[in-house]
Motif scaffolding. Structure first.
Motif, short mmCIF file in Angstrom:
data_model
loop_
_atom_site.label_atom_id
_atom_site.label_comp_id
_atom_site.label_asym_id
_atom_site.label_seq_id
_atom_site.Cartn_x
_atom_site.Cartn_y
_atom_site.Cartn_z
N SER A 137 9.96 3.21 -0.12
CA SER A 137 8.92 3.22 0.90
C SER A 137 8.07 1.95 0.90
O SER A 137 7.47 1.60 1.92
N ASP A 138 8.04 1.25 -0.24
CA ASP A 138 7.31 -0.02 -0.31
C ASP A 138 8.15 -1.19 0.16
O ASP A 138 7.62 -2.25 0.49
N VAL A 184 10.63 -0.80 6.17
CA VAL A 184 9.90 -0.23 7.30
C VAL A 184 10.90 0.60 8.10
O VAL A 184 11.98 0.12 8.45
N SER A 196 -0.05 1.83 11.03
CA SER A 196 0.38 1.86 9.62
C SER A 196 0.85 0.49 9.16
O SER A 196 0.63 0.10 8.00
N LEU A 197 1.47 -0.28 10.07
CA LEU A 197 1.88 -1.65 9.71
C LEU A 197 0.66 -2.54 9.49
O LEU A 197 0.64 -3.35 8.56
N SER A 239 -2.28 -1.57 8.54
CA SER A 239 -2.93 -1.17 7.30
C SER A 239 -2.20 -1.73 6.08
O SER A 239 -2.80 -1.97 5.03
N ARG A 240 -0.89 -1.96 6.23
CA ARG A 240 -0.10 -2.55 5.15
C ARG A 240 -0.10 -4.08 5.23
O ARG A 240 0.53 -4.76 4.43
N LYS A 241 -0.79 -4.62 6.25
CA LYS A 241 -0.89 -6.07 6.48
C LYS A 241 0.48 -6.70 6.65
O LYS A 241 0.80 -7.74 6.05
N LEU A 242 1.30 -6.04 7.48
CA LEU A 242 2.65 -6.53 7.76
C LEU A 242 2.76 -6.99 9.21
O LEU A 242 2.14 -6.42 10.10
#
Length: 347
Positions: free
Chosen positions: A118-119, A122, A138-139, A141-144
């Motif tokens: 999960s890490d 995507v 969600s992306l 928040s993950r800074k992606l």
């Protein structure tokens, strides 16, 4: 009887999966349920990827059509740079998911189960839910960041459901920034040739081990900036084809990057003015400039908008000249229909 390469690949893959199962069972036997759950998650991921691979054959014809359109550089004014376009085209290869799966299994085993699916990946929602804000939130928040090319393929239904995140090692990132800084210094000294050399060295580490389809925001932003800076140097050296290639590479990552749009438009305009060059380049320039003027994200600057308006007037003036010349040579030519066709292929 000797085994074929395909048979060896099947055996190797089966061995890795069997090792994963054994490590899961071993963890369960010794009461390490957390690690057992991680291994089970990898096995389920493998099953999901395998099922997706089995469904991909029906997309072959569409992929081929997309490929041949992308390599036809005469039908429009867009320069799809060989290296980066090749990287992006690999996204729709038959072997993409299988290669992602193989790489992850190897890395996961090497990490003794510490690498978490999960890490590392995507997972994209179905096409009908691709605009769901919760997914994009969600992306963030993950800074992606997701490259523009991937988003384009998502909307076309040509993107795999799982893509692994590309993260540069800290040492590679520092080296990239070091050469970027050297390139910027050379640019400030107006040594554009040397600046290009530094920018090219800075970009050496981003293509592999995995293409940068999805990456941390900061890393993708730096890559885009370096590519766009390189395009500006090439523009100042009147290397217009190379300018278009570098700017296009930046736009594959971020289609809304204002400076890259304007730099490519300037190069296209310069090429379109040259005698014997196709008016398609001027049309692509107008598409790039229109994108700056109607940037949906609201990221266009006042300077960018002013520049785009000035260049657009120039491009439209030369397009009128090209249209008049075309109709003089061939009164029956349907210029408007041709222009519409060209515009529809521009990105």
């Amino acid at each position: 009887m000797s085994e074929s390469n395909d048979e060896k690949d099947v055996i190797a893959k089966a061995s890795k999966l069997e090792a994963m199962k054994q490590m899961r069972d071993y963890s369960l036997k010794h009461g390490d349920t957390e690690k057992a759950e991680k291994y089970q998650e990898q096995l389920e991921m493998h099953k999901e990827m395998t099922q997706t691979l089995e469904k991909q054959e029906t997309r072959e014809e569409k992929r081929e059509e997309m490929y041949y359109a992308s390599i036809d550089e005469n039908h429009d004014g867009s320069w799809l740079a060989d290296d980066y376009n090749g990287m992006m085209m690999s996204l729709t290869d038959d072997d993409f998911l299988e290669a992602e799966q193989e790489d992850f299994l190897e890395d996961q085993l090497a990490s003794n189960g510490e690498l978490i699916y999960s890490d590392e990946f995507v997972k994209f929602p179905p096409l009908e839910k691709i605009e769901d804000e919760s997914f994009w939130g969600s992306l963030r928040s993950r800074k992606l960041s997701v490259s523009d090319f991937v988003i384009r393929r998502l909307t076309e239904g040509l993107c795999p459901p799982l893509i692994r995140i590309q993260r540069m090692e800290e040492s590679a990132m520092n080296e990239m920034l070091e050469f970027k800084a050297k390139g910027n210094m050379a640019f400030a000294s107006k040594d554009y040739v040397k600046a290009i050399e530094f920018y090219e060295v800075a970009l050496d580490d981003i293509e592999f081990p995995r293409p940068m389809f999805i990456a941390p925001e900061e890393q993708m932003s730096e890559v885009i900036t370096i590519l766009s800076n390189k395009a500006e140097c090439e523009l100042r050296l009147h290397r217009y084809d190379e300018t278009c290639q570098s700017a296009t590479a930046a736009l594959l990552f971020d289609g809304g990057h204002e400076k890259s749009r304007i730099r490519r438009a300037k190069a296209e305009l310069a090429l379109g003015k040259q005698k014997g060059k196709s008016a398609a380049m001027l049309l692509q320039a107008t598409v790039d400039l229109d994108e700056v003027l109607r940037n949906d994200s609201g990221s266009s600057t006042d300077v960018g908008i002013k520049t785009a308006r000035t260049l657009l007037k120039d491009a439209n003036r030369y397009l009128k000249i090209a249209k008049d010349e075309c109709q003089q040579k061939n009164p029956d030519a349907d210029w408007d229909f041709w222009s519409m066709q060209i515009r529809s292929t521009c990105h």
